[in-house]
Scaffold this active site. Structure first.
Site: not given
Ligand code: NDP
Length: 482
Positions: A44, A49, A52, A179, A183, A465, A470
């Site tokens: 984080c 976080c 980022k 995410y 982002e 407002h 709102e």
């Molecule tokens: P996520 O699990 O959210 O997303 C991973 C993405 O990669 C999905 O779209 C997935 O597709 C895709 N994917 C996975 N494997 C492959 C592959 N082999 N080939 C192509 N695409 C693939 O993970 P993130 O890395 O974005 O984030 C990890 C975690 O970190 C989040 O779940 C969250 O909990 C936390 N986080 C929170 C944030 C916040 O609160 N603002 C910010 C950043 C991270 P599919 O959907 O098809 O599985």
């Protein structure tokens, strides 16, 4: 009677969850040791976080300066100075790491800058071979970003690398639709990078409310992000090199193959040629894999000590974060429950209540508000329209409009305010906001929803407002029922 162990509690991992549990327990008079192999503050603070969000702020100034002209300010566009920002960023991260170290020291936690492995259920071995014993052990080792199983995948970067880039690429391909992918697509675009994003599914941000994620995808495209859904990467190789040369035995990657490629292109980028599932070939200055994270549970002696891991390597725990071994607990991303910093912190607090305050506290993972720092942001809590409709009869209240501040500057950007309401109980089951500042809004709306507020409770609140939020108390008629 004096303890036969060196410590009452030994925490492995100095991220948000581990540090919180360690210092609160120490404050209660528990003798605590903590080992961290990298930097204090964990994902984080050091590579997640916090940096980022600072990059989000940096990237938002481009729109702000454009809009400022409509408000009468004589502001010129200037180039973004990555090294200048990066220097300030790392100064801030160093400061925060110092804060974490001080918090631990001031609460009496003994820290070890070392990787730690379990020798048995009560013994920890540090890198220099020193052994420490503890009555209770807490694993809070977090997670790490994973690349897909693809030849030459080491040519791409992951989120850990982004904060240390020597320079920003001119163009980048981001793989993923979660995410991190969304982002960073917005952040990098805001900083002037040409961003292409491939997501293998039908729509980005799988699992969130369809209408909200549709609006974000539309806004990202309108900003100039070249977002391709239903598209994935199938091959990659260093630009300028016949990719046939790498698709034979070298392409089985392995450390050697990827090192070779890295020297030609650089692990941190170097132009990379990519072939997509839709058939095209394109060259990007950099490829960024945002393809998920995995629990950091390898090579720390967990299974040897009797801890049971799940299919993804996550530590299996009960509702009190206790593993299969009675004196070993685990919290945070390494347990792959809800992978968010505030959740890890709450899991750490619940562990302290349970083990040291004679107050068994199960971790409450229900109705957790969260934000996705895309541009525009999304703030969300509870059920999506689709999940709620699958569960019971619902009413949907929603309002989408151009907010005053950016409409004045001529922007088409729209925001969305949406409530999902149970027809039977009138309870608000979900709230989804896509708007600048949605993260701030959902924190407050989340209190009412966590308290079980009904739609009529929302209606009883007078509007503030003129604000965007709102709308959340002025929507009188459902736009649909399901
Ligand atoms: P996520 O699990 O959210 O997303 C991973 C993405 O990669 C999905 O779209 C997935 O597709 C895709 N994917 C996975 N494997 C492959 C592959 N082999 N080939 C192509 N695409 C693939 O993970 P993130 O890395 O974005 O984030 C990890 C975690 O970190 C989040 O779940 C969250 O909990 C936390 N986080 C929170 C944030 C916040 O609160 N603002 C910010 C950043 C991270 P599919 O959907 O098809 O599985």
């Amino acid at each position: 009677m004096a303890s036969t162990y060196d410590f009452d509690l030994f925490v492995i991992g100095g991220g948000s969850g581990g540090v919180r549990a360690a210092r609160v327990a120490a404050g209660d008079g528990v003798k605590v040791g903590l080992a961290e192999e990298s930097r204090y503050g964990g994902t984080c603070v050091i590579r997640g976080c916090v940096p980022k969000k600072l990059m989000v702020f940096a990237s938002e100034y481009r729109d702000m300066t454009e809009d400022a002209r409509a408000y009468g300010w004589d502001i010129k566009d200037g180039p973004f100075d990555w090294p200048a920002f990066q220097k300030n960023l790392h100064t801030e991260l160093d400061r925060l790491e110092g804060v974490y170290r001080n918090l631990l020291a001031n609460s009496g936690v003994e820290t070890f800058d070392s990787r730690a492995r379990l020798k048995d259920k009560h013994t920890i071995v540090l890198d220099d071979g020193t052994e420490k014993t503890a009555k209770t052990i807490l694993i809070a080792t977090g997670g790490y970003p994973v690349r897909p199983d693809l030849p030459n995948a080491d040519l791409g970067i992951v989120s850990d690398d982004i904060f240390d880039l020597e320079s920003l690429p001119k163009s980048i391909l981001i793989i993923g639709g979660g995410y991190i992918a969304c982002e960073f697509a917005c952040i990098l675009h805001g900083l002037g990078v040409e961003v292409t994003q491939y997501y293998r599914g039908a729509q980005i941000l799988r699992g969130f409310d369809d209408e909200a994620r549709g609006l974000i995808a539309e806004a990202m495209r309108a900003r100039g992000i070249d977002l391709h859904v239903g598209t994935d990467i199938v091959e990659m190789w260093p630009a300028g090199q016949a990719h046939d040369a790498l698709t034979g035995s070298d392409a089985a990657m392995g450390a050697e193959g990827s090192d070779k490629a890295a020297k030609q292109g650089g692990v941190h980028g170097g132009p990379v040629c990519v072939k997509s599932t839709t058939g095209g070939e394109k060259t990007f200055d950099m490829v960024f894999f945002a393809t998920g994270r995995a629990p950091s549970s390898r090579d720390i002696g967990l299974q040897e000590a009797g801890v049971i891991l799940g299919r993804k390597g996550e530590i299996l725990v009960d509702e009190f974060s206790r593993t299969a071994v009675d004196n070993i607990y685990a919290i945070g991303d390494v347990t792959d429950r809800v992978n968010l910093t505030p959740v890890a912190i709450r899991e750490g607090m619940a562990f302290v209540e349970t083990v040291y305050r004679d107050n068994p506290t199960p971790v409450d993972h229900d109705l957790i508000p969260s934000a996705i720092f895309t541009q525009p942001e999304m703030g969300t809590i509870g059920l999506s329209e689709e999940a709620a409709a699958a569960q019971e009869e619902i009413e949907v209240y929603a309002s989408s409009f151009r907010p005053m501040q950016t409409a004045f500057a001529g922007r088409e950007a729209r925001v969305l305010m949406k409530l999902i309401v149970s027809r039977k109980t009138r309870v608000v089951l979900g709230c989804h906001i896509v708007a600048p500042g949605a993260g701030e809004m959902i924190q407050l709306a989340g209190i009412a929803i966590k308290m079980g507020a009904t739609k009529e409770d929302f209606d009883r609140v007078c509007a503030v407002h003129p604000t965007m939020s709102e709308e959340i108390v002025t929507m009188r008629t459902p736009i649909r029922t399901a």
